[in-house]
Scaffold this motif. Structure first.
Motif, PDB file in Angstrom:
ATOM      1  N   PRO A   1     -40.060  32.427 -21.746  1.00 55.23           N
ATOM      2  CA  PRO A   1     -39.605  32.759 -20.396  1.00 55.23           C
ATOM      3  C   PRO A   1     -39.606  31.572 -19.433  1.00 55.23           C
ATOM      4  O   PRO A   1     -38.904  31.612 -18.415  1.00 55.23           O
ATOM      5  N   ASP A   2     -40.379  30.528 -19.728  1.00 59.02           N
ATOM      6  CA  ASP A   2     -40.363  29.332 -18.890  1.00 59.02           C
ATOM      7  C   ASP A   2     -39.033  28.587 -18.975  1.00 59.02           C
ATOM      8  O   ASP A   2     -38.742  27.735 -18.121  1.00 59.02           O
ATOM      9  N   TYR A   3     -38.232  28.886 -20.003  1.00 58.98           N
ATOM     10  CA  TYR A   3     -36.983  28.143 -20.213  1.00 58.98           C
ATOM     11  C   TYR A   3     -35.866  28.670 -19.320  1.00 58.98           C
ATOM     12  O   TYR A   3     -35.298  27.933 -18.518  1.00 58.98           O
ATOM     13  N   ASN A   4     -35.532  29.944 -19.465  1.00 56.85           N
ATOM     14  CA  ASN A   4     -34.510  30.541 -18.606  1.00 56.85           C
ATOM     15  C   ASN A   4     -34.592  32.065 -18.694  1.00 56.85           C
ATOM     16  O   ASN A   4     -35.370  32.617 -19.486  1.00 56.85           O
ATOM     17  N   ALA A   5     -33.779  32.735 -17.901  1.00 54.32           N
ATOM     18  CA  ALA A   5     -33.823  34.198 -17.829  1.00 54.32           C
ATOM     19  C   ALA A   5     -33.418  34.843 -19.140  1.00 54.32           C
ATOM     20  O   ALA A   5     -33.848  35.965 -19.438  1.00 54.32           O
ATOM     21  N   ALA A   6     -32.589  34.147 -19.942  1.00 60.09           N
ATOM     22  CA  ALA A   6     -32.141  34.712 -21.209  1.00 60.09           C
ATOM     23  C   ALA A   6     -33.290  34.870 -22.198  1.00 60.09           C
ATOM     24  O   ALA A   6     -33.179  35.622 -23.171  1.00 60.09           O
ATOM     25  N   HIS A   7     -34.402  34.169 -21.951  1.00 53.62           N
ATOM     26  CA  HIS A   7     -35.565  34.249 -22.838  1.00 53.62           C
ATOM     27  C   HIS A   7     -36.741  34.944 -22.161  1.00 53.62           C
ATOM     28  O   HIS A   7     -37.886  34.761 -22.566  1.00 53.62           O
TER      29      HIS A   7
ATOM     30  N   CYS B   1     -24.617  35.685 -37.279  1.00 56.79           N
ATOM     31  CA  CYS B   1     -23.462  34.780 -37.234  1.00 56.79           C
ATOM     32  C   CYS B   1     -22.885  34.776 -35.820  1.00 56.79           C
ATOM     33  O   CYS B   1     -22.007  35.580 -35.482  1.00 56.79           O
ATOM     34  N   ARG B   2     -23.393  33.872 -34.991  1.00 52.88           N
ATOM     35  CA  ARG B   2     -22.947  33.825 -33.599  1.00 52.88           C
ATOM     36  C   ARG B   2     -23.183  32.446 -33.006  1.00 52.88           C
ATOM     37  O   ARG B   2     -23.966  31.646 -33.521  1.00 52.88           O
ATOM     38  N   ARG B   3     -22.521  32.208 -31.904  1.00 51.89           N
ATOM     39  CA  ARG B   3     -22.756  30.987 -31.139  1.00 51.89           C
ATOM     40  C   ARG B   3     -23.943  31.197 -30.195  1.00 51.89           C
ATOM     41  O   ARG B   3     -24.439  32.317 -30.047  1.00 51.89           O
ATOM     42  N   MET B   4     -24.384  30.125 -29.564  1.00 51.77           N
ATOM     43  CA  MET B   4     -25.516  30.225 -28.644  1.00 51.77           C
ATOM     44  C   MET B   4     -25.192  31.202 -27.525  1.00 51.77           C
ATOM     45  O   MET B   4     -24.086  31.187 -26.965  1.00 51.77           O
ATOM     46  N   TYR B   5     -26.153  32.080 -27.225  1.00 53.47           N
ATOM     47  CA  TYR B   5     -26.047  33.097 -26.181  1.00 53.47           C
ATOM     48  C   TYR B   5     -24.913  34.081 -26.443  1.00 53.47           C
ATOM     49  O   TYR B   5     -24.485  34.790 -25.539  1.00 53.47           O
ATOM     50  N   GLY B   6     -24.420  34.120 -27.673  1.00 56.17           N
ATOM     51  CA  GLY B   6     -23.351  35.050 -28.002  1.00 56.17           C
ATOM     52  C   GLY B   6     -22.012  34.684 -27.388  1.00 56.17           C
ATOM     53  O   GLY B   6     -21.101  35.530 -27.338  1.00 56.17           O
ATOM     54  N   ALA B   7     -21.858  33.445 -26.953  1.00 51.75           N
ATOM     55  CA  ALA B   7     -20.619  33.016 -26.294  1.00 51.75           C
ATOM     56  C   ALA B   7     -19.479  32.918 -27.301  1.00 51.75           C
ATOM     57  O   ALA B   7     -19.695  32.786 -28.515  1.00 51.75           O
ATOM     58  N   GLU B   8     -18.253  32.938 -26.799  1.00 52.72           N
ATOM     59  CA  GLU B   8     -17.089  32.840 -27.668  1.00 52.72           C
ATOM     60  C   GLU B   8     -16.777  31.399 -28.037  1.00 52.72           C
ATOM     61  O   GLU B   8     -16.081  31.143 -29.028  1.00 52.72           O
ATOM     62  N   THR B   9     -17.266  30.459 -27.263  1.00 57.52           N
ATOM     63  CA  THR B   9     -17.060  29.042 -27.540  1.00 57.52           C
ATOM     64  C   THR B   9     -18.397  28.308 -27.411  1.00 57.52           C
ATOM     65  O   THR B   9     -19.384  28.869 -26.928  1.00 57.52           O
TER      66      THR B   9
END
Length: 243
Positions: A217-223, A151-159
C-alpha cells in the motif's frame, strides 16, 4: 638492523596470513553473503540471497533440485506457450503443508514459477512466521492470495509493459490467517490495529530481502489491498524495487 627488518617482515606476513585465514573462515561460515556461492535454501538469508533467487529464472532443474533438497513438496506443472508474452516453463505449485512447509496458499490451485515458490519458502521461515509469533502470538496457517499466472499487461491495461504475472513470476498476497483463526488482511490491517500494522510491515520488509520487486500500500492505491511479490530476472542484477 637486517635482523630487525626480517622480524618486522615476518610479523607483517603473519598478520596478512591470519587475516586471509579469518576471511576464508568467515566466507565458509557465511556463504549467503557471497555473490559467487551457490544458493542453498538451508542457509540464512544473506546479502545476496535475493539475487540468487532471481537467477533461478531460466534454470528450472536447479530450482526444483533446491526445493527437493529442502523437503518442499510441490507439483511440477506442464509448460504453457501462449505467445512471447504469456508463457512459462517452470510453473511449480506447492502441494502440502508439512515438514518445512506450514503455510497453505488459498486458493491452492495457484500457478507460480519455481523461483517464487523458493522465495515464498524462505519468506515463511525467516520472516513471516517469526513476525506472526512476535506480533500476533500465533503462527500463520494460511495465506490468501489474488492469484499468480495471468496473461495481462501491468494494471490490466490494453497497452504498455506486460506484467510478471504473465510469466507466472508474481503472486498477489491479500491476507494472512493464523493458526488460532485470526485473519489479517492488507486492506484493513495496513492502517488497522497496531499489532497488525507492525506485522504487515515486518513481513513486507522481509519479502524485500528475497523478491526482486515488492509492492505494498505504500506504493500506490492499486496495491492498497495486496502485496505484489515478484521474481523478475532483473533482480539478479540488483534492480529490485521495495515499496
Amino acid at each position: 638492523m637486517c635482523t630487525l627488518k626480517i622480524v618486522k617482515g615476518l610479523a607483517v606476513a603473519a598478520i596478512i596470513l591470519a587475516a586471509i585465514a579469518m576471511a576464508l573462515l568467515w566466507a565458509r561460515s557465511n556463504p549467503e553473503d557471497l555473490p559467487w556461492t551457490q544458493l542453498d535454501l538451508a542457509d540464512p538469508v544473506g546479502a545476496f540471497t535475493g539475487r540468487k533467487l532471481s537467477r533461478l529464472t531460466g534454470d528450472t532443474p536447479l530450482c526444483r533440485n533446491l526445493l527437493d533438497d529442502a523437503g518442499i513438496a510441490y507439483e511440477a506443472l506442464p509448460p504453457r506457450d501462449s505467445g512471447p508474452n504469456c508463457s512459462y516453463s517452470d510453473a511449480t505449485r506447492p502441494t502440502a503443508a508439512s515438514g518445512p512447509q506450514q503455510v497453505v496458499l488459498a486458493p491452492t490451485d495457484v500457478t507460480i514459477s519455481c523461483p517464487v515458490v523458493a522465495a515464498l519458502s524462505l519468506w515463511e521461515w525467516h520472516s513471516l512466521q517469526p513476525a506472526a509469533i512476535e506480533h500476533l502470538g500465533s503462527p500463520v496457517a494460511r495465506i490468501e492470495h489474488f492469484g499468480g499466472y495471468s496473461c495481462r499487461r501491468m494494471y490490466g491495461a490494453e497497452t504498455g509493459r506486460w506484467s510478471e504475472h504473465a510469466t507466472a513470476d508474481a503472486l498477489d498476497i491479500a491476507a494472512f490467517v493464523t493458526e488460532d483463526g485470526r485473519r489479517v488482511s492488507i486492506v484493513s490491517g495496513w492502517n488497522g490495529e497496531a499489532d497488525e500494522q507492525a506485522f504487515l510491515r515486518d513481513v513486507r520488509d522481509g519479502a524485500c530481502d528475497l523478491f526482486a520487486t515488492v509492492l505494498s500500500p505504500d506504493y500506490n492505491a492499486a496495491h492498497a489491498d495486496h502485496f505484489h511479490l515478484e521474481m523478475a530476472q532483473r533482480g539478479g542484477m540488483g534492480g529490485g524495487v521495495c515499496r
